[in-house]
Scaffold this active site. Structure first.
Site, PDB file in Angstrom:
ATOM      1  N   TRP A  19       0.850  -1.123  -0.115  1.00 37.08           N
ATOM      2  CA  TRP A  19      -0.011   0.116  -0.242  1.00 37.08           C
ATOM      3  C   TRP A  19       0.919   1.229  -0.110  1.00 37.08           C
ATOM      4  O   TRP A  19       1.703   1.369   0.751  1.00 37.08           O
ATOM      5  CB  TRP A  19      -0.914  -0.103   1.275  1.00 37.08           C
ATOM      6  N   ASP A  22      -0.293   9.113   0.644  1.00 35.68           N
ATOM      7  CA  ASP A  22       0.326  10.517   0.359  1.00 35.68           C
ATOM      8  C   ASP A  22       1.767  10.468   0.177  1.00 35.68           C
ATOM      9  O   ASP A  22       2.711   9.811   0.700  1.00 35.68           O
ATOM     10  CB  ASP A  22      -0.073  11.364   1.649  1.00 35.68           C
ATOM     11  N   TRP A  46      -4.442   0.197   3.915  1.00 33.97           N
ATOM     12  CA  TRP A  46      -3.721   1.039   4.845  1.00 33.97           C
ATOM     13  C   TRP A  46      -3.454   0.478   6.009  1.00 33.97           C
ATOM     14  O   TRP A  46      -4.076  -0.042   6.755  1.00 33.97           O
ATOM     15  CB  TRP A  46      -4.614   2.448   4.862  1.00 33.97           C
ATOM     16  N   ARG A 145      -2.651  17.615  11.891  1.00 37.53           N
ATOM     17  CA  ARG A 145      -1.647  16.818  11.160  1.00 37.53           C
ATOM     18  C   ARG A 145      -1.289  17.321  10.082  1.00 37.53           C
ATOM     19  O   ARG A 145      -1.922  18.440   9.569  1.00 37.53           O
ATOM     20  CB  ARG A 145      -2.247  15.515  10.990  1.00 37.53           C
ATOM     21  N   GLU A 200      -6.799  18.080   5.712  1.00 40.20           N
ATOM     22  CA  GLU A 200      -5.641  17.398   5.478  1.00 40.20           C
ATOM     23  C   GLU A 200      -4.763  18.141   4.600  1.00 40.20           C
ATOM     24  O   GLU A 200      -4.873  18.508   3.813  1.00 40.20           O
ATOM     25  CB  GLU A 200      -5.843  15.889   5.189  1.00 40.20           C
ATOM     26  N   ASP A 240     -11.087  15.973   4.113  1.00 38.69           N
ATOM     27  CA  ASP A 240     -11.426  14.588   4.521  1.00 38.69           C
ATOM     28  C   ASP A 240     -12.980  14.202   3.926  1.00 38.69           C
ATOM     29  O   ASP A 240     -13.400  13.252   3.933  1.00 38.69           O
ATOM     30  CB  ASP A 240     -11.120  14.478   5.810  1.00 38.69           C
TER      31      ASP A 240
HETATM   32  C1  FRU Z   1      -4.285  11.997   3.955  1.00 39.07           C
HETATM   33  C2  FRU Z   1      -3.841  11.279   5.371  1.00 39.07           C
HETATM   34  C3  FRU Z   1      -3.142  12.357   6.233  1.00 39.07           C
HETATM   35  C4  FRU Z   1      -2.374  11.640   7.064  1.00 39.07           C
HETATM   36  C5  FRU Z   1      -2.034  10.353   6.380  1.00 39.07           C
HETATM   37  C6  FRU Z   1      -1.979   8.843   7.239  1.00 39.07           C
HETATM   38  O1  FRU Z   1      -4.528  10.795   3.100  1.00 39.07           O
HETATM   39  O2  FRU Z   1      -4.957  10.865   6.134  1.00 39.07           O
HETATM   40  O3  FRU Z   1      -3.843  13.303   6.937  1.00 39.07           O
HETATM   41  O4  FRU Z   1      -1.573  12.397   7.833  1.00 39.07           O
HETATM   42  O5  FRU Z   1      -2.983  10.218   5.454  1.00 39.07           O
HETATM   43  O6  FRU Z   1      -1.631   8.041   6.397  1.00 39.07           O
END
Ligand code: FRU
Length: 546
Positions: A19, A22, A46, A145, A200, A240
């Site tokens: 997988w 980002d 994920w 984040r 995000e 999101d």
């Molecule tokens: C976006 C996200 C971010 C986070 C990461 C976790 O796709 O959800 O906000 O840092 O992926 O993998």
């Protein structure tokens, strides 16, 4: 475990297995491009997220080195999530990233290369003083984040922003620092918008008002402003709520430390998108080698999770795109980096061909599963275009769904049928349709995957966006599509509107089946192909070097 490569792109960046999500901390440092990414070393779904790391000299061929960041400390033991690189003048790169700590709170940490003179920057160390930002003072610890690349304002202090939300208000929290290590939260966020949910992966960068040249965040205050006078900014957030990336063009004001979008720009989920298809968590960086700004983005699978597990891999990155401000200042323009053209092999070309109503023309001589195709369509009979209802402005995707490639029109639909079976039981249509609105015209671009696969259980949307061009003046429109097995990245009108689709034709399951590429016109007005060029694309070299 076995990996099923039938749908795996051959010239887009993706790890050999497992997988990926980002893009993280893309940068150019000491002659090397670095690309880091959210990666699960243990499977095609994920989870167990680490920062995998790839290096390149050309943005096309990659060496995957050992992961740069992985959970080891109480401040990141439950995850090493997204973040960004900042090149500290005279020191080298620093990376800010989100750690999920032992109490499942999101915190921001910093890491540095162990050895800045190692060209690949293979190993990174985590100082014990981490985290450098904590979810205190009312910050929601599970919505905090994805720190951005830092920038320095003329007061000499560093800034960065971190994505967050306050109830339903999306926001980017601003931090300031003298040394890039000790960070203090500002009393006001850089920007927020009501009712947009969690933001995000924010990305803030300067753009020049004129030209394609990029500018570095950290030099925009003095030299660039001085030489070029006019600098604007782009702020992108990944919502999101909808899982798409939205941006506005505006201005970052140093004095108030605020970002203000241009007047009339839509600053929510109806706003501008880099890409009107599958495209999320994008991130840009300034490439000092060629003075350009480059944008990367994650493109998720749209098959089933069970398919991903069976395939043994999930997730692709777009071809890196150069990005600059359009002449009219209303939006950005994107174009695949020129380096990708080094993979162009066998070529076919067609010129001056007429596409009458209902006609289809096959592009022969190049392998249609991995193709770069550029075409210029000349339109006529504009005065007979279909009338446009202004209520359609708010939802181009819906319009594409209603007026698909099959629905006959006047000026359009015309475009390409890609990854098509000979009898057209499967194809993805990338096309335009022109409407008449008052004394003007509205151009719609669609990437329609509804017939991309015979499998009915897949997510097969018809994506759409409007194209900001004066078609009456130009009488033509161009389209470029990068076709790579299960991904089709399309650039309308030289990159003014971009749409990416993921598709899984059953056609590709059969090694011997022939895959086709066509140009088509289902409008009553004749369209001319003034020029079509298609290249078969060679494979990029992506190898592990751990
Ligand atoms: C976006 C996200 C971010 C986070 C990461 C976790 O796709 O959800 O906000 O840092 O992926 O993998």
């Amino acid at each position: 475990s076995k990996v099923d490569n039938r749908y795996k792109p051959v010239y887009h960046f993706r790890p050999p297995k497992n997988w990926m999500n980002d893009p993280n901390a893309p940068m150019y440092f000491n002659g090397i491009y670095h690309f880091l990414y959210q990666y699960n070393p243990r499977g095609a779904v994920w989870g167990n997220i680490v920062w995998a790391h790839a290096v390149s000299v050309d943005l096309v061929n990659w060496k995957i080195v050992e992961p740069a960041i992985y959970p080891t400390k109480s401040f990141d033991i439950n995850g090493c999530w997204s973040g960004s690189a900042t090149i500290l003048p005279g020191k080298g790169p620093a990376v800010l990233y989100t750690g999920v700590d032992s109490r499942n709170r999101q915190v921001q940490n910093i890491v540095f290369p162990m050895n800045v003179s190692d060209p690949y920057l293979r190993r990174w160390y985590k100082p014990d003083y981490n985290p450098v930002m904590r979810p205190v003072d009312g910050i929601n610890a599970t919505s905090f984040r994805d720190p951005t690349t830092g920038w320095k304002a003329s007061d000499g202090k560093w800034r960065t922003i971190v994505g967050s939300k306050v109830d339903r208000m999306g926001t980017v929290i601003l931090y300031r620092s003298d040394d890039f290590i000790h960070w203090k939260k500002a009393s006001r966020p850089l920007h927020s918008v009501m009712n947009t949910g969690m933001w995000e992966c924010p990305d803030l960068f300067p753009v020049l008002c004129r030209g394609k040249r990029g500018v570095d965040h950290n030099r925009h205050t003095t030299p660039v402003n001085h030489i070029d006078r006019c600098v604007k900014h782009v702020l992108k957030v990944s919502l999101d709520d909808t899982r798409y990336d939205y941006y506005t063009v505006g201005k970052y004001h140093e004095d108030s430390d605020e970002y203000v979008p241009n007047l009339n720009s839509i600053d929510n989920a109806n706003g501008l998108r880099y890409d009107y298809g599958s495209f999320y968590a994008s991130k840009s960086f300034y490439d000092d080698k060629k003075q350009r700004r480059i944008l990367w983005s994650w493109v998720n699978e749209t098959d089933l999770i069970s398919d991903d597990i069976a395939k043994g891999w999930a997730g692709v990155q777009t071809i890196p795109r150069s990005v600059w401000l359009a002449k009219n200042g209303r939006q950005v323009v994107q174009w695949p980096v020129e380096e990708i053209e080094s993979l162009r092999g066998k070529k076919t070309e067609m010129k001056g061909l007429k596409l009458k109503q209902g006609s289809r023309l096959e592009v022969k001589g190049v392998k249609a599963t991995q193709t770069d195709v550029e075409v210029v369509f000349k339109v006529s009979g504009l005065e007979r275009a279909e009338p446009f209802d202004p209520s359609w402005f708010s939802d181009p995707e819906k319009l594409c769904a209603h007026k698909g490639a099959e629905v006959p029109g006047k000026v359009g639909p015309f475009g390409l049928l890609v990854l098509a079976s000979g009898n057209l039981t499967e194809y993805t249509a990338v096309f335009f349709r022109v409407f008449k609105y008052r004394s003007k015209y509205v151009t719609l671009m669609c990437s329609d995957a509804t017939r991309s696969s015979l499998r009915s259980e897949l997510y097969k949307r018809s994506f759409g966006g409007f194209v900001d061009i004066d078609i009456k003046k130009r009488q033509q429109i161009s389209l470029r599509s990068l076709i790579d097995r299960s991904i089709v990245e399309s650039f309308g009108a030289k990159g003014r509107t971009c749409i990416t689709s993921r598709v899984y034709p059953t056609l590709l399951s059969d090694e011997k089946a022939k895959v086709h590429l066509f140009a088509f016109n289902h409008g009553s007005e004749t369209v001319k192909i003034s020029n079509l060029k298609a290249w078969e694309m060679r494979k990029a070299t992506i190898v592990e070097d751990v």
